[in-house]
Design a protein around this motif. Structure first.
Motif, short mmCIF file in Angstrom:
data_model
loop_
_atom_site.label_atom_id
_atom_site.label_comp_id
_atom_site.label_asym_id
_atom_site.label_seq_id
_atom_site.Cartn_x
_atom_site.Cartn_y
_atom_site.Cartn_z
N LEU A 99 0.83 -1.29 -0.07
CA LEU A 99 0.08 0.15 -0.23
C LEU A 99 0.69 1.20 -0.01
O LEU A 99 0.57 2.05 -0.78
CB LEU A 99 -0.91 0.13 1.22
CG LEU A 99 -1.98 1.26 1.48
CD1 LEU A 99 -2.70 1.36 0.23
CD2 LEU A 99 -2.62 1.34 2.72
N VAL A 100 1.86 1.27 0.92
CA VAL A 100 2.77 2.37 0.78
C VAL A 100 3.56 2.70 -0.35
O VAL A 100 3.73 3.83 -1.08
CB VAL A 100 3.86 2.29 1.82
CG1 VAL A 100 4.96 3.35 1.90
CG2 VAL A 100 3.16 2.32 3.44
N VAL A 101 4.03 1.66 -0.83
CA VAL A 101 4.89 1.68 -2.31
C VAL A 101 3.72 2.26 -3.54
O VAL A 101 4.19 3.03 -4.30
CB VAL A 101 5.42 0.57 -2.54
CG1 VAL A 101 6.45 0.59 -3.98
CG2 VAL A 101 6.56 0.35 -1.36
N VAL A 102 2.77 1.53 -3.74
CA VAL A 102 1.67 1.83 -4.56
C VAL A 102 1.25 3.29 -4.40
O VAL A 102 1.29 4.17 -5.52
CB VAL A 102 0.62 0.94 -4.41
CG1 VAL A 102 -0.71 1.53 -5.34
CG2 VAL A 102 1.04 -0.31 -5.08
N SER A 103 1.06 3.81 -3.28
CA SER A 103 0.85 5.07 -2.88
C SER A 103 1.90 6.08 -3.49
O SER A 103 1.41 7.29 -4.04
CB SER A 103 0.24 5.15 -1.48
OG SER A 103 -0.83 4.64 -1.24
N LEU A 104 3.00 6.15 -3.10
CA LEU A 104 4.31 6.69 -3.21
C LEU A 104 4.44 6.79 -4.94
O LEU A 104 4.54 8.08 -5.32
CB LEU A 104 5.48 5.95 -2.86
CG LEU A 104 6.97 6.56 -3.39
CD1 LEU A 104 6.98 8.03 -2.91
CD2 LEU A 104 8.06 5.73 -2.83
N GLN A 105 4.11 5.77 -5.56
CA GLN A 105 4.27 5.74 -6.95
C GLN A 105 3.22 6.70 -7.72
O GLN A 105 3.52 7.44 -8.49
CB GLN A 105 4.40 4.39 -7.67
CG GLN A 105 5.63 3.61 -7.58
CD GLN A 105 6.55 4.32 -8.33
OE1 GLN A 105 7.34 5.35 -8.12
NE2 GLN A 105 7.16 3.81 -9.58
N LEU A 106 1.89 6.47 -7.19
CA LEU A 106 0.88 7.28 -7.84
C LEU A 106 1.04 8.64 -7.54
O LEU A 106 0.74 9.65 -8.14
CB LEU A 106 -0.58 6.71 -7.09
CG LEU A 106 -0.85 5.28 -7.39
CD1 LEU A 106 -2.27 5.06 -7.07
CD2 LEU A 106 -0.91 5.05 -9.19
#
Length: 383
Positions: A99-106
């Motif tokens: 969740l953190v990495v997906v949010s960072l990329q978005l």
């Protein structure tokens, strides 16, 4: 130390032990490349310094008749350390990291919607941050493929589809079956799609070819499986495809094409000349005249890569999640500390490209065990 000081005083350059950097010595004409792998616990059969065996034939793969080593080592470890079963099971932390990495990329993708895709800032972020983040998501999907994020199979598959979104190209559903085959049929010709093809051996077995391969690894791993053996599509292939197309469409429709380009560039860099991408080559290429098929790496980049460097440990016990792989190694040091491992992922890429003893050919292959495995699939594979 005194010798180095005297050399400096006499105007000569002190000799540097480049082995600390993973074997970055210059070529010495007519001599073998120096040892590239290290051993934590040297033995009579492997001192950790000299090359254990002669160079491999560069015109063909290393064909072996023995069984893959992980099953027998798993049985031996379970007999010696029955408490190893306590390390098995899913890891709740995984879904939060995803969740953190997906949010960072978005977040970064949207922030770059007004930045030119070929500007230094755009490319730097896509390489340094995006490449690392998407490599992390590749390995999150790898972890989830083994059903190690949730108890339920469908929950794991859904999380893999979600983790796939910033990668921008649907692949999580296809990866699952190919990767399970890689574990069950390690090195088997025509089944294990992690193996280079004969075409790659023919065309890329030189410095220029290896540079091309290392730069465009992501395309080889994406396209090779389709040429080796096609999968029968499942409903999860459809879910993965539809979810990715909807996500990409909404992203472009709302913020323009540049956020999508950032994600695509990130995926390319993640599988190119990137420090973390060294694991692709480090895991199963044969080095130093060894017949060893799998190599671990215990360095700091594991923090960014779900401990995938603990690769012997992972293949021995695929049901042990990433957070407990160091504990597995600590539990059975007599099995793991005697195995050669890589000291540096970035230097694996450098040495792969420039060493004459290592190349596309440096992979162990074995004849497929059965035609059923090579040409068919079980009903459970289709779900």
């Amino acid at each position: 130390m005194a010798g180095s000081t005297q050399a400096v005083c006499n105007g000569a350059r002190p000799k540097i032990d480049f082995s600390y950097f993973g074997g970055a010595e210059s070529f010495t004409e007519g001599k073998r490349s120096l040892r590239r792998t290290t051993v934590v616990s040297p033995s009579e059969t492997d001192d950790g310094v000299s090359n254990p065996g002669p160079p491999q034939d560069p015109t063909d793969f290393l064909w072996i008749m023995t069984e893959e080593p992980h099953r027998s080592r798993r049985m031996a470890i379970m007999k010696a350390h029955p408490e190893v079963t306590k390390l098995m099971g899913y890891e709740p932390l995984t879904k939060y990291v995803v969740l953190v990495v997906v949010s960072l990329q978005l977040y970064l993708a949207v922030c770059l919607r007004h930045t030119h895709p070929l500007s230094f800032g755009f490319l730097f972020l896509a390489y340094a941050v995006g490449g690392t983040a998407n490599q992390n998501l590749f390995l999150a999907i790898h972890e989830i493929t083994h059903n190690l994020a949730f108890k339920g199979i469908n929950a794991n598959k859904a999380l893999a589809v979600f983790a796939n979104l910033p990668i921008a190209v649907p692949y999580s559903a296809a990866f699952k079956k190919y990767h399970i085959e890689h574990h069950k049929h390690l090195g088997e010709d025509g089944i294990d799609t992690d193996l280079p093809t004969n075409f790659e051996l023919l065309c890329l077995n030189n410095v220029l070819g290896k540079t091309f391969f290392a730069t465009f690894q992501i395309f080889f791993y994406a396209l090779r499986p389709g040429f080796v053996r096609m999968q029968t599509p499942t409903r999860w292939h459809l879910y993965n495809l539809v979810a990715q197309l909807i996500f990409d469409y909404i992203l472009v429709r709302t913020f323009g094409v540049r956020p999508l380009l950032y994600l695509l560039f990130s995926s390319f860099f993640a599988g190119s000349l990137h420090p973390c991408a060294g694991h692709f080559i480090a895991e199963h290429y044969v080095w130093d005249g060894l017949n060893q098929e799998t190599y671990s790496y215990y360095g700091p980049l594991n923090i960014l890569a779900y401990n995938v460097g603990y690769h012997n440990e992972h293949h021995d016990f695929p049901s042990v999640p990433w957070t407990r792989l160091p504990a597995l190694r600590a539990l059975a040091p007599e099995f793991y500390d005697v195995l050669p491992s890589h000291p540096s992922w970035p230097m694996v890429i450098v040495n792969f490209i420039r060493d004459k003893e290592v190349g596309i050919f440096a992979r162990a292959k074995r004849i497929a065990k059965s035609s059923e495995a090579k040409h068919g699939s079980s009903s459970s594979d289709r779900e």
